[in-house]
Design an enzyme around this catalytic site. Sequence first.
Site, PDB file in Angstrom:
ATOM      1  N   ARG A 123      -0.321   3.402   1.434  1.00  0.00           N
ATOM      2  CA  ARG A 123      -0.515   2.429   2.817  1.00  0.00           C
ATOM      3  C   ARG A 123      -1.629   3.060   4.060  1.00  0.00           C
ATOM      4  O   ARG A 123      -1.458   1.877   4.793  1.00  0.00           O
ATOM      5  CB  ARG A 123       1.155   2.305   2.983  1.00  0.00           C
ATOM      6  CG  ARG A 123       1.743   2.085   1.838  1.00  0.00           C
ATOM      7  CD  ARG A 123       3.004   1.649   2.159  1.00  0.00           C
ATOM      8  NE  ARG A 123       3.765   0.604   2.760  1.00  0.00           N
ATOM      9  CZ  ARG A 123       4.832   1.138   3.788  1.00  0.00           C
ATOM     10  NH1 ARG A 123       5.094   2.002   4.063  1.00  0.00           N
ATOM     11  NH2 ARG A 123       4.610  -0.230   4.296  1.00  0.00           N
ATOM     12  N   GLN A 129      -4.574  -2.231   3.266  1.00  0.00           N
ATOM     13  CA  GLN A 129      -3.616  -2.751   3.875  1.00  0.00           C
ATOM     14  C   GLN A 129      -2.990  -4.959   3.943  1.00  0.00           C
ATOM     15  O   GLN A 129      -2.067  -4.624   3.679  1.00  0.00           O
ATOM     16  CB  GLN A 129      -3.956  -2.815   5.454  1.00  0.00           C
ATOM     17  CG  GLN A 129      -4.151  -1.532   5.813  1.00  0.00           C
ATOM     18  CD  GLN A 129      -4.486  -1.308   7.431  1.00  0.00           C
ATOM     19  OE1 GLN A 129      -4.631  -2.530   8.058  1.00  0.00           O
ATOM     20  NE2 GLN A 129      -4.596  -0.321   7.617  1.00  0.00           N
ATOM     21  N   ASP A 132       0.114  -4.835   1.070  1.00  0.00           N
ATOM     22  CA  ASP A 132       0.959  -3.699   1.613  1.00  0.00           C
ATOM     23  C   ASP A 132       2.655  -4.776   1.233  1.00  0.00           C
ATOM     24  O   ASP A 132       2.487  -5.515   3.007  1.00  0.00           O
ATOM     25  CB  ASP A 132       0.592  -3.357   2.854  1.00  0.00           C
ATOM     26  CG  ASP A 132       2.056  -2.199   3.067  1.00  0.00           C
ATOM     27  OD1 ASP A 132       3.016  -1.751   2.522  1.00  0.00           O
ATOM     28  OD2 ASP A 132       1.900  -1.961   3.749  1.00  0.00           O
ATOM     29  N   SER A 135       5.127  -3.579   3.840  1.00  0.00           N
ATOM     30  CA  SER A 135       4.882  -3.406   5.577  1.00  0.00           C
ATOM     31  C   SER A 135       5.165  -5.459   5.605  1.00  0.00           C
ATOM     32  O   SER A 135       5.826  -5.894   6.704  1.00  0.00           O
ATOM     33  CB  SER A 135       3.037  -3.674   6.003  1.00  0.00           C
ATOM     34  OG  SER A 135       3.134  -2.247   6.180  1.00  0.00           O
ATOM     35  N   TYR A 229       2.964  10.409   9.951  1.00  0.00           N
ATOM     36  CA  TYR A 229       4.305  10.031   8.966  1.00  0.00           C
ATOM     37  C   TYR A 229       5.280  11.182   9.894  1.00  0.00           C
ATOM     38  O   TYR A 229       5.585  12.471   9.838  1.00  0.00           O
ATOM     39  CB  TYR A 229       4.030  10.520   7.814  1.00  0.00           C
ATOM     40  CG  TYR A 229       3.224   9.201   7.019  1.00  0.00           C
ATOM     41  CD1 TYR A 229       2.913   7.943   7.962  1.00  0.00           C
ATOM     42  CD2 TYR A 229       2.498   9.302   6.591  1.00  0.00           C
ATOM     43  CE1 TYR A 229       2.087   7.415   7.360  1.00  0.00           C
ATOM     44  CE2 TYR A 229       2.063   8.396   5.418  1.00  0.00           C
ATOM     45  CZ  TYR A 229       1.102   7.293   6.143  1.00  0.00           C
ATOM     46  OH  TYR A 229       0.379   6.509   5.797  1.00  0.00           O
TER      47      TYR A 229
END
Length: 407
Positions: A123, A129, A132, A135, A229
Amino acid sequence: MSIVVSALKEEQPHEKRVAIDPDVAKRLIKAGMKVLIEKGAGVASYYNDDSYQQAGAEVVDRQTAVSQANIVAVVNLPSDETLNQLKSGQVLLGLLSSLIKPEKMQQLADKKVSALSFELLPRTISRAQTMDVLSSQSSVAGYKAALVASDAYSKYFPMMITAAGTVKPAKVLVLGTGVAGLQAIGTAKRLGAIVSGYDVRPASKGEVESLGATFLTSSVSNGAGSGGYARALTPEETAAQQKELAGFIADNDVIITTAQVPGHKPPLMVTQDNVNNAKPGTVFVDLAASDLGGNVAGSKPDETVTTDKQVTIIGGNNLASELSNSASQLFAKNVQSVINAMVDKDGNLAIDPKDDVFSGLTATTNGEIINARLREALKLDPLPKDEPAKDETDEKADQPAESKGAE
């Protein structure tokens, strides 16, 4: 011969989404592909068969949709009956629960069916993107979570000034400020609640405050891992976190939790003591409720539980499906992006296992399990060095997790 793409009607009882909507069907057809839609596949998303036919797609029975397609698009992993109908050379694309049910991916590998599982998508790669799904669907779920909470809460969300007196606004706490969390914060704020967000990643502070909410500072000085993250917390940090969360939870009327780790048990963020000590009328919405457990003690998938102390716990694991029309639009565009990336300049399907996106997204192709995490789950030896490198991309954190990779 043109590429044939099909979308199947979902088989799960609580699933209302469809993998391809009429707009994307039209776009695929314009690109030279043929689109087959199983009869009734879009009805629960308010797309009737006529809307697909008007877009140029063919409405067919399930057997035809499976047997004639080069690419079979689904929202969730189909039943064994459907998997058994797939044949060598076909591509199955969707949320395939590959890390939870790795044996199904091995089954597809044995049949030489290529399986592309959205949970495995790397991701952080910019060109991924638009593919994804996690998301796009998390955004829908976060929005719906705030609405569900406001409906279950027995008071106003905004402050109300009336001739009979003033009603204080609700206090909403969102644990985890990734995609779903930020959408929940923005929606609850627009509904007039006093909103706060909690996360161990310092970078989250600006995102939360940009929505007009208060960022609750964590005792964990820096819980961010590589790429922003969440990292794994130490036992000492976990204990401190649980202690501070207990105070925050008791002080709020609505708590929305968003921590999901594909393929693993969700981290427990709200303990049974937290639930027992919550005020009567408190509402918890657990977006991670699953058969493996949830973020909130006592939550159950697709169920609403009311405790003896009048605390409501909503298992919101499938909230994106409740906004089936919008969720399907977004899901379909993610599917379209993957299909576009799979088609080469000559109009043929080509999955490059050395491509940085497809080496992660692809569970199996050409009879080989190529995803490193999936190989580990199946206890297979790592691929040789000249094969695709391990996908080390973790799913984006959406919570103050003790385990990395929560959405």
